[in-house]
Design an enzyme around this catalytic site. Sequence first.
Site, mmCIF file in Angstrom:
data_model
loop_
_atom_site.group_PDB
_atom_site.id
_atom_site.type_symbol
_atom_site.label_atom_id
_atom_site.label_comp_id
_atom_site.label_asym_id
_atom_site.label_seq_id
_atom_site.Cartn_x
_atom_site.Cartn_y
_atom_site.Cartn_z
ATOM 1 N N THR A 59 0.806 -1.222 0.000
ATOM 2 C CA THR A 59 0.000 0.000 0.000
ATOM 3 C C THR A 59 0.837 1.269 0.000
ATOM 4 O OG1 THR A 59 -0.133 0.041 2.427
ATOM 5 C CG2 THR A 59 -1.854 -1.172 1.240
ATOM 6 N N CYS A 92 2.353 2.985 9.536
ATOM 7 C CA CYS A 92 1.358 3.084 10.602
ATOM 8 C C CYS A 92 2.006 2.957 11.975
ATOM 9 C CB CYS A 92 0.311 1.972 10.468
ATOM 10 S SG CYS A 92 -0.522 1.889 8.876
ATOM 11 N N CYS A 101 -2.607 0.529 14.847
ATOM 12 C CA CYS A 101 -3.500 0.907 13.748
ATOM 13 C C CYS A 101 -4.657 -0.097 13.654
ATOM 14 C CB CYS A 101 -2.737 0.940 12.432
ATOM 15 S SG CYS A 101 -3.767 1.452 11.019
ATOM 16 N N ARG A 145 4.072 6.733 2.955
ATOM 17 C CA ARG A 145 3.223 7.848 3.363
ATOM 18 C C ARG A 145 2.542 7.513 4.689
ATOM 19 N NH1 ARG A 145 1.606 6.535 -1.667
ATOM 20 N NH2 ARG A 145 -0.435 5.863 -0.875
ATOM 21 N N CYS A 160 -0.279 6.918 7.354
ATOM 22 C CA CYS A 160 -1.645 6.403 7.329
ATOM 23 C C CYS A 160 -2.611 7.484 7.792
ATOM 24 C CB CYS A 160 -1.745 5.184 8.245
ATOM 25 S SG CYS A 160 -3.395 4.516 8.435
ATOM 26 N N CYS A 173 -4.663 6.037 11.290
ATOM 27 C CA CYS A 173 -4.079 6.000 12.635
ATOM 28 C C CYS A 173 -3.153 7.178 12.922
ATOM 29 C CB CYS A 173 -3.329 4.691 12.859
ATOM 30 S SG CYS A 173 -1.791 4.524 11.902
#
Length: 535
Positions: free
Chosen positions: A29, A33, A37, A62, A64, A67
Site C-alpha cells: 500500500t 502506521c 492501527c 506515506r 496512514c 491511525c
Amino acid sequence: MRDDDARYEAVSSRDARFDGEFFFAVVTTGIYCRPSCPAVTPKRVNVRFFVSAAAAQAAGFRACRRCRPDAVPGSAEWNVRADLVGRAMRFIGDGVVDREGVGGLARRLGYSARQVQRQLTAELGAGPVALARARRAHTARVLLQTTDLPVTELAFAAGFASIRQFNDTMREIYAGTPSELRAAAAGRRGRAGAPSQGAGGGGRSAPGGIALRLAYRGPYATAEIFDFLQVRAVPGVEEVRGSHGTRTYRRTLRLTYGSGIAEVDEPTGPRTRKRPPAGLVCPAARGADGGWLECRLLLTDLRDLSTAVQRMRRLFDLDADPYAVAERLGADPTLGPLVAARPGLRSPGAADPEELAVRIVLGGPPARAAELVRAYGKPLDAVDGGLTHLFPTPGELTGAEVAEPVRTLCTALADGTVVLDAGADRYAAERALAALPGVGAKAAAYIRMRALGDPDIGDSGDSGEGGPAGERAVAGAWRPWGAYAVHHLWRAGLLPAGELCVRELSACAGALPGRAEEAGRGREAAPVVVAAPVG
C-alpha cells in the site's frame, strides 16, 4: 523491542504500548502506521519495520490517514538515554535543527556534523535533516487542520524554507496537497457538527488559541500531576483554575521568537482511543492504551508552535512509558503496592529548565518566586487572568538584588558554565550545579530530574558507584526509573518532600514495606514533610 517477529506480534494484537517505539510500513500500500492501527493486519511478508517515522518517510512510505502515526507520543527511550543519539533526539524535538541547522546541532553535542549524521542514520534510519523534516510536516498538518492561517504564512511558521519545499513534503508524506488536507479536516468537522477550530482571529488561530491534543501512552495519573503543579504554581507566571477534576493549568512561556500562554485541561472523564473489538488487543493493554490532554496555545509567533508543544509535553511527562516503569518498580517490595495503587504516576518535567533551576535555588514557597517575578519579570502585553509576567531570564537576574546563590547560578547559566537545554549532558550539568556555592548536591539532583527530565536518578553521579553497597542496590533496583520511584514515595509520605538521597531510604528500609502496603490499601501514610519545594 528489537526482534521483528516480536514487533509483528505487537502489530497483530494492535498493542498500543508500542506506539512511538517503532513504526511499520506495508509494501503493497505504500503507507506506514503505528502498531495499534485498527486496519486489517497485513501479511508478514509485506511488512517492514522502522525505528522512526522519518525513516519510514525516507523509504518512500506515506503516513496512514487512519491511525496518524506522526501524532503518537515520543519514545521514552530518548528521555532515558544520555548518549549522543538520545541527546540529539531531545535537541531535534526542541527545534534546534530548524533554528541552527545541522551544524548548530553538532556544536551543541560536541561532535562533528558527519559523526552526528552517521550515528543517527545507523540507529534511526534517518539523519537530523530527515528527522527535523518529519517534525515540521507534523506541525504543518496541525496548523492546516486547526487554523485558517494562509498557506504561505503557515509554511514558514512550520519551519519550511520555501513554499515549494512545503508543498512537496506534504504531498510526499500525506499524499495530498495542503489545500486538500485542510478541506478534508473541515469536512470531518462539518460531519461531526463541530465548529472550525480555526475560525476567526483575522486568519490566525482561534481566539482561544491553537487547540491540540497532547497524546500519551498507557494509564495517566492526571489528578496527581495537577496536584503537583498546583501547589508549586508561581503567581503571575502560573495559575490553576477550576475545582478538582475540572482544573485548567495555565502558564506563560518565553520562546525563541516570541512568548505565549499554554493551557492544559484536567480530563473530566476517560479520554482514550477507540480500541478494536475484544480479542484483537493485547490483554495487558486492554483498557489502558493511552489518551490525551486537551491543550491550547496562544502564541505571539507561530514559529514557536513545535517548541511550545514539546515543552508542555516535557512538563506533563507525556512521552513516558508507564508499562516499563510498572514492570520494573512493581517487582520491588516497597514500591509494588504504591505502583498498583497509582498506575501511570508521572515525573513532571519543566517548561523552562533555567526558570526551574532558579526557583529551586531560591527556595521557599511559590510566593517568594512571585516577588522575583514582579520585580524583574517582563510584563505581558496584556494581562490574561492571573498571568501577568514572563519569568525573568538568568541574564536579567545577574545584577539583581537576590541571594548570592541565586546570583551565582544565574551568572553560570548566562555565561554558559552551566547548560540546561533540552539535550544537555545531564551528568556534566549536575556536577557543574553541585559545584556552585550555595547550590549543593541535593538541589543539583532535583534540577537534573525535573529541568533535564532525567528518569534515572540516584544517590551518586553518573556511574551509580560510591556509597555503601546497600545504597547502590536500592538505587540499582529502580534504574532507569528512579524518578518515578521517588514520586511514588513522596506521594505516599514515605520520603520527605524534595528528598532524593538513597541514603535516607536505606536507613529506614525496614519500615518502608509495611507503610507502603498501608498506602497501597488506600490508607496513605502521613506526609513526613508538608511543605513542597517551590519547583
